[in-house]
Write a protein that holds these residues in place. Structure first.
Motif, PDB file in Angstrom:
ATOM      1  N   ASN A 285      49.081  23.237 -63.358  1.00 23.10           N
ATOM      2  CA  ASN A 285      49.062  22.096 -64.315  1.00 23.10           C
ATOM      3  C   ASN A 285      47.558  21.735 -64.304  1.00 23.10           C
ATOM      4  N   PHE A 286      46.880  21.662 -65.323  1.00 25.17           N
ATOM      5  CA  PHE A 286      45.711  21.245 -65.341  1.00 25.17           C
ATOM      6  C   PHE A 286      45.362  19.984 -66.432  1.00 25.17           C
ATOM      7  N   GLN A 287      44.479  19.454 -66.611  1.00 30.54           N
ATOM      8  CA  GLN A 287      44.160  18.247 -67.414  1.00 30.54           C
ATOM      9  C   GLN A 287      44.384  18.567 -68.942  1.00 30.54           C
ATOM     10  N   GLY A 288      45.546  18.077 -69.572  1.00 27.68           N
ATOM     11  CA  GLY A 288      45.668  18.071 -70.744  1.00 27.68           C
ATOM     12  C   GLY A 288      46.776  19.412 -71.084  1.00 27.68           C
ATOM     13  N   GLY A 289      47.150  20.132 -70.133  1.00 26.18           N
ATOM     14  CA  GLY A 289      47.956  21.248 -70.202  1.00 26.18           C
ATOM     15  C   GLY A 289      48.403  21.936 -69.217  1.00 26.18           C
ATOM     16  N   TYR A 328      42.633  34.505 -54.059  1.00 24.75           N
ATOM     17  CA  TYR A 328      43.064  33.853 -55.450  1.00 24.75           C
ATOM     18  C   TYR A 328      43.189  32.576 -55.441  1.00 24.75           C
ATOM     19  N   ARG A 329      42.340  31.825 -55.880  1.00 24.61           N
ATOM     20  CA  ARG A 329      42.496  30.269 -56.029  1.00 24.61           C
ATOM     21  C   ARG A 329      42.179  29.870 -57.559  1.00 24.61           C
ATOM     22  N   HIS A 330      42.873  28.604 -57.796  1.00 25.18           N
ATOM     23  CA  HIS A 330      42.666  28.033 -59.394  1.00 25.18           C
ATOM     24  C   HIS A 330      42.708  26.476 -59.066  1.00 25.18           C
ATOM     25  N   MET A 331      41.960  26.054 -60.141  1.00 23.47           N
ATOM     26  CA  MET A 331      41.324  24.595 -60.141  1.00 23.47           C
ATOM     27  C   MET A 331      41.309  24.327 -61.348  1.00 23.47           C
ATOM     28  N   ASP A 332      41.212  22.915 -61.782  1.00 27.96           N
ATOM     29  CA  ASP A 332      40.914  22.494 -63.048  1.00 27.96           C
ATOM     30  C   ASP A 332      39.822  21.635 -62.935  1.00 27.96           C
ATOM     31  N   LEU A 333      39.048  21.501 -64.195  1.00 28.90           N
ATOM     32  CA  LEU A 333      37.690  20.718 -64.415  1.00 28.90           C
ATOM     33  C   LEU A 333      37.814  20.138 -65.731  1.00 28.90           C
ATOM     34  N   SER A 334      37.308  18.733 -65.730  1.00 27.93           N
ATOM     35  CA  SER A 334      37.488  18.006 -67.071  1.00 27.93           C
ATOM     36  C   SER A 334      36.042  18.414 -67.931  1.00 27.93           C
ATOM     37  N   SER A 335      36.406  18.603 -69.170  1.00 26.78           N
ATOM     38  CA  SER A 335      35.262  18.753 -70.052  1.00 26.78           C
ATOM     39  C   SER A 335      33.971  18.051 -69.957  1.00 26.78           C
ATOM     40  N   LEU A 384      28.696  22.463 -59.610  1.00 32.13           N
ATOM     41  CA  LEU A 384      28.469  22.405 -61.015  1.00 32.13           C
ATOM     42  C   LEU A 384      27.085  21.670 -61.493  1.00 32.13           C
ATOM     43  N   SER A 385      26.236  22.586 -61.779  1.00 30.10           N
ATOM     44  CA  SER A 385      24.889  22.196 -62.292  1.00 30.10           C
ATOM     45  C   SER A 385      24.551  21.749 -63.897  1.00 30.10           C
ATOM     46  N   ARG A 386      25.591  22.163 -64.528  1.00 29.75           N
ATOM     47  CA  ARG A 386      25.613  22.210 -65.895  1.00 29.75           C
ATOM     48  C   ARG A 386      26.892  21.587 -66.603  1.00 29.75           C
ATOM     49  N   PRO A 387      27.013  20.445 -67.749  1.00 30.30           N
ATOM     50  CA  PRO A 387      28.162  20.369 -68.009  1.00 30.30           C
ATOM     51  C   PRO A 387      28.716  21.622 -68.885  1.00 30.30           C
ATOM     52  N   ILE A 388      30.074  21.581 -68.777  1.00 29.73           N
ATOM     53  CA  ILE A 388      30.843  22.608 -69.416  1.00 29.73           C
ATOM     54  C   ILE A 388      31.751  21.919 -70.333  1.00 29.73           C
ATOM     55  N   LYS A 389      31.675  22.409 -71.630  1.00 29.11           N
ATOM     56  CA  LYS A 389      32.671  21.927 -72.733  1.00 29.11           C
ATOM     57  C   LYS A 389      33.872  22.760 -72.787  1.00 29.11           C
ATOM     58  N   GLY A 390      35.041  22.244 -72.971  1.00 29.21           N
ATOM     59  CA  GLY A 390      36.460  22.854 -72.964  1.00 29.21           C
ATOM     60  C   GLY A 390      37.012  23.079 -74.222  1.00 29.21           C
ATOM     61  N   PRO A 391      37.919  23.334 -74.593  1.00 26.89           N
ATOM     62  CA  PRO A 391      38.746  24.349 -73.517  1.00 26.89           C
ATOM     63  C   PRO A 391      38.043  25.749 -73.198  1.00 26.89           C
ATOM     64  N   LYS A 392      38.418  25.808 -71.750  1.00 33.42           N
ATOM     65  CA  LYS A 392      37.516  27.040 -71.348  1.00 33.42           C
ATOM     66  C   LYS A 392      38.379  27.711 -70.133  1.00 33.42           C
ATOM     67  N   GLU A 393      38.187  28.593 -69.840  1.00 37.04           N
ATOM     68  CA  GLU A 393      38.811  29.419 -68.548  1.00 37.04           C
ATOM     69  C   GLU A 393      37.314  30.351 -68.037  1.00 37.04           C
ATOM     70  N   VAL A 394      37.038  29.799 -66.764  1.00 29.46           N
ATOM     71  CA  VAL A 394      36.012  30.570 -66.055  1.00 29.46           C
ATOM     72  C   VAL A 394      36.416  31.112 -64.657  1.00 29.46           C
ATOM     73  N   SER A 422      39.391  21.714 -69.353  1.00 32.42           N
ATOM     74  CA  SER A 422      40.135  21.066 -70.253  1.00 32.42           C
ATOM     75  C   SER A 422      39.213  20.680 -71.532  1.00 32.42           C
ATOM     76  N   GLU A 423      40.135  20.457 -72.688  1.00 32.15           N
ATOM     77  CA  GLU A 423      39.645  20.090 -73.884  1.00 32.15           C
ATOM     78  C   GLU A 423      38.887  19.037 -73.857  1.00 32.15           C
ATOM     79  N   HIS A 424      39.371  17.823 -73.426  1.00 27.43           N
ATOM     80  CA  HIS A 424      38.718  16.486 -73.321  1.00 27.43           C
ATOM     81  C   HIS A 424      38.194  15.987 -72.188  1.00 27.43           C
ATOM     82  N   PRO A 425      37.342  14.761 -71.961  1.00 25.09           N
ATOM     83  CA  PRO A 425      36.948  14.379 -70.779  1.00 25.09           C
ATOM     84  C   PRO A 425      37.444  13.616 -69.914  1.00 25.09           C
ATOM     85  N   PHE A 426      38.860  13.734 -70.055  1.00 30.45           N
ATOM     86  CA  PHE A 426      39.837  12.844 -69.358  1.00 30.45           C
ATOM     87  C   PHE A 426      41.024  13.815 -68.772  1.00 30.45           C
TER      88      PHE A 426
END
Length: 426
Positions: A285-289, A328-335, A384-394, A422-426
């Motif tokens: 699970n991650f934010q919004g999906g 192998y590790r996984h994490m989520d990040l708000s847009s 994290l040094s620069r904001p990332i806009k989602g949805p995106k997988e890095v 995530s696609e949204h900032p929350f």
């Protein structure tokens, strides 16, 4: 000798704003001029053997012998009297006429039109005379009946209109005239339900009020819906929908509206079972999906040592220049997350005497959104040094290089970190 004196005075006496001819006085109760009895009010009005007889507007001085005895014709008088001569056939005083039976009847000067009242006055017959007065709504001024302006004296509570001989009262809007035709009482306009929502009666008017979520229209009676969503873009965390008298917040797929009615909370599809992952897959699970992770597959020369780790044995010549392990590790990040932000911790689990460790991003940081900051000899933090806009997988390969100059050893381990933005900032 018959002698009589008739006094007619022409001066005018004042009386509280009213004037009457001499011989009359103004009666404030009757609001008219009444005759003055000079025989009572004037001292010694008739002298000698003369007796005073009051008349309408004056008086007569008549010899007592003539006043007490019936009149009998006498011979011609040698002295001319100073008052109008009474015909020898008359047996009655002025203002009376003789009847056939010898009695004296009052002359109705008003009926016979023998009075001298002004055309604006009203004749009132009295015994032996008459009185000139005014009708209701008029008063006598300078011998003339003039209209009384009742409006000047506050006869009406609110509005007054003077008319000849009378007046008319009326009320301001919001009031009605009482049965006394003078005072006004408030009209309760709310009884007619003029307002679309609530009504509050006031003195002479009313006020309309609206339910919560509505505002009063320009007509002052109807209520129109308030568009709360237009007030602020921060009313709802995602999207605001206006409704009659209120509003509602909606959230994008993968979220639900929180208890405050405005915030959006992630729906954990992995916990609720609302996902499409197979039994062989792992739900993440991650934010919004969510995403379904396939079982780990280690590519040769790596072998699987756990469900999320592959190892390349040092005895295998093919592993000479390759990382010793891949975790192998996984994490989520708000847009659009604010920066800088520490998002991941990396630390050596095995320590060797004389060894030191180097932490670096080996691959995946093409946009240079991340960097490694070493926090100790054996640990580092991914920043994290620069904001990332989602949805995106890095996918980042975070490398820990172990260097031991004592035994001339250099090796590395990799953490393959997959970040779901995530696609949204929350």
């Amino acid at each position: 000798m018959l002698a009589a004196l008739l006094f007619i005075l022409l001066c005018v006496q004042p009386g509280h704003g009213q004037t009457c001819t001499e011989g009359f006085a103004y009666d404030r109760r009757a609001r008219q001029c009444i005759d003055v009895d000079e025989c009572r009010t004037l001292p010694d009005v008739c002298r000698g053997d003369m007796r005073c007889v009051n008349q309408n507007g004056g008086y007569l001085c008549i010899p007592r012998s003539l006043y007490n005895q019936p009149y009998r014709p006498a011979g011609p008088l040698s002295v001319e009297p100073s008052y109008p001569r009474v015909r020898s056939t008359a047996q009655c005083l002025l203002g009376y006429t003789a009847a056939e039976d010898g009695s004296c009847n009052d002359i109705d000067e008003c009926e016979t039109n023998s009075h001298h009242c002004n055309p604006t006055q009203v004749c009132i017959n009295t015994l032996g005379g008459y009185t000139c007065s005014c009708t209701e709504g008029y008063w006598l001024i300078g011998g003339q009946c003039q209209d009384i302006d009742e409006c000047r004296y506050g006869y009406c509570q609110q509005l007054c209109a003077n008319v000849p001989g009378s007046y008319s009262c009326s009320c301001n809007p919001g009031f009605i005239l009482n049965p006394d035709s003078r005072t006004c009482q408030d009209v309760d306009e709310c009884e007619d339900e003029p307002c679309s929502h609530g009504c509050f009666n006031t003195y002479g008017s009313f006020m309309c009020n609206c339910d919560e979520g509505f505002e009063l229209a320009s007509d002052g009676t109807t209520c129109i819906d308030l568009d709360e969503c237009s007030f602020s873009e921060f009313l709802c965390q995602h999207r605001c929908v206006n409704t009659p008298g209120s509003f509602s917040c909606i959230c994008p797929p993968g979220y639900y509206v929180y208890e405050d009615g405005r915030s959006c909370e992630d729906s954990n599809e992995c916990d609720t079972g609302n996902n499409t992952c197979t039994t062989a897959q792992v739900c993440f699970n991650f934010q919004g999906g969510y995403t379904c992770l396939d079982p780990l597959q280690c590519h040769p020369p790596y072998i699987e040592v756990s469900d999320n780790q592959c190892m390349c044995s040092a005895e295998n010549p093919a592993c000479r220049d390759k990382p010793f392990t891949i975790l192998y590790r996984h994490m989520d990040l708000s847009s659009g997350r604010s920066v800088p932000a520490d998002i991941f911790q990396m630390q050596a689990t095995t320590r060797y005497p004389g060894a030191f460790y180097i932490f670096q991003i080996k691959s995946g940081n093409d946009g240079r959104e991340f960097y490694m900051r070493q926090t100790s000899n054996v640990s580092a933090t991914l920043v994290l040094s620069r904001p990332i806009k989602g949805p995106k997988e890095v996918v980042l390969d975070l490398e820990m290089v172990t260097v031991n100059n004592v035994i001339n050893f250099r090796g590395s381990s990799i953490i393959r970190l997959t970040i779901f933005v995530s696609e949204h900032p929350f």
